[in-house]
Design an enzyme around this catalytic site. Structure first.
Site, PDB file in Angstrom:
ATOM      1  N   HIS A 137      -1.204   2.139  -3.348  1.00 36.84           N
ATOM      2  CA  HIS A 137      -2.231   1.191  -3.786  1.00 36.84           C
ATOM      3  C   HIS A 137      -3.042   1.887  -4.881  1.00 36.84           C
ATOM      4  CE1 HIS A 137      -1.978   0.158   0.784  1.00 36.84           C
ATOM      5  NE2 HIS A 137      -0.981  -0.408   0.120  1.00 36.84           N
ATOM      6  N   GLU A 147       5.029  -1.481   6.467  1.00 38.75           N
ATOM      7  CA  GLU A 147       5.628  -1.868   5.191  1.00 38.75           C
ATOM      8  C   GLU A 147       6.860  -1.024   4.831  1.00 38.75           C
ATOM      9  OE1 GLU A 147       2.803  -3.867   2.254  1.00 38.75           O
ATOM     10  OE2 GLU A 147       1.839  -1.969   2.699  1.00 38.75           O
ATOM     11  N   HIS A 206      -2.307  -5.847  -4.614  1.00 35.58           N
ATOM     12  CA  HIS A 206      -1.960  -4.950  -3.515  1.00 35.58           C
ATOM     13  C   HIS A 206      -1.669  -3.529  -4.013  1.00 35.58           C
ATOM     14  CE1 HIS A 206       0.760  -4.453   0.318  1.00 35.58           C
ATOM     15  NE2 HIS A 206       0.199  -3.326  -0.029  1.00 35.58           N
ATOM     16  N   HIS A 231       5.491   3.715  -1.997  1.00 33.35           N
ATOM     17  CA  HIS A 231       4.628   2.527  -2.028  1.00 33.35           C
ATOM     18  C   HIS A 231       3.194   3.020  -2.031  1.00 33.35           C
ATOM     19  CE1 HIS A 231       2.415  -1.006  -1.274  1.00 33.35           C
ATOM     20  NE2 HIS A 231       2.115  -0.691  -0.027  1.00 33.35           N
TER      21      HIS A 231
END
Ligand SMILES: [Zn+2]
Length: 261
Positions: free
Chosen positions: A126, A105, A194, A124
């Protein structure tokens, strides 16, 4: 002319044509060691603060070239060392053969850097508290001073709009671009079902914002559970808060903790 020479000559001139795929983009050279050190510490801090677990990643723009960024190879953030840090161009191509798995990603990072020259660091994650807001029609909003950067709004990106039915990973430039466009000029964005993408002008800012995005999500859920009307920060309050914001004191503390002191 010897036919072999002719073949070699044709191949060499073809490789020199503009647009011919070269194996790797050019490196910007060694990055500032302090930047690498902070990037490694930031990986640990994000783990210690519950923003990432074995998944999630942080990148920083290269100090010598705004068209390059630095991020670890695929490894749990807490375990990242200097040997894991790789350089990428903004299309998220590595500048050398990594020899190991890369974050699938990483396009989140490259595509945000392309569209946002003001952003020098991206996370990024979660982080669990924000996920309910990515699947609900209740928007995540700024509820406390620490979340001033949220007051302009936190958009939710829907990968189905970019790619239909997928495995929900931002594993190509097209999805990364779609995400970066949805982010627009905002500080952070939620990814439906996500996680989140968070931006900052430096490593300290993106770490601080990632931590307080999670804190803000928990506080908002608590305030809503009380059942009355929630009085959120206004966008103007958020802008005034952020104009004076720094993470100097917090960064010093997080850094000490990450260094085990
Ligand atoms: Zn992810």
């Amino acid at each position: 002319m010897n036919p072999l020479c002719l073949v070699i000559g044709v191949l060499v001139s073809f490789a020199a044509l503009p647009g011919f795929a070269q194996p790797y983009p050019k490196s910007a050279g060694p990055a500032d060691p302090k930047l690498i050190e902070d990037l490694i510490l930031a990986n640990r801090i994000l783990y210690q603060q519950g923003v990432v677990d074995a998944m999630g990643h942080i990148s920083v723009r290269h100090n010598k070239d705004p068209n390059r960024y630095l991020i670890s190879l695929a490894r749990a953030p807490e375990l990242v060392t200097a040997a894991d840090i790789m350089e990428y161009d903004l299309d998220s191509n590595p500048v050398r053969d990594p020899g190991r798995r890369q974050y699938s990603e990483r396009y989140i990072h490259g595509e945000i850097y392309k569209l946002r020259p003001d952003v020098n660091a991206v996370v990024h994650n979660h982080s669990p508290g924000v996920i309910p807001f990515s699947v609900s029609n209740v928007p995540l909003r700024a509820i406390a001073h620490s979340g001033g950067f949220m007051a302009d709004g936190i958009p939710v990106w829907e990968i189905r709009e970019a790619g239909g039915m997928t495995d929900m990973l931002v594993s190509n430039a097209k999805f990364g671009r779609s995400l970066a466009e949805k982010l627009g000029d905002k500080a952070a964005l939620l990814m439906r079902g996500h996680g989140a993408a968070v931006t900052g002008k430096s490593i300290e800012y993106v770490v601080g914002r990632s931590i307080y995005l999670e804190v803000g999500a928990k506080l908002q859920a608590q305030a809503m559970a009380l059942g009355g009307t929630v009085n959120y920060l206004s966008p103007e309050e958020g802008r005034k808060i952020e104009a004076r914001r720094d993470y100097i004191r917090s960064w010093e503390m997080w850094k000490r903790q990450a260094m085990g002191k």
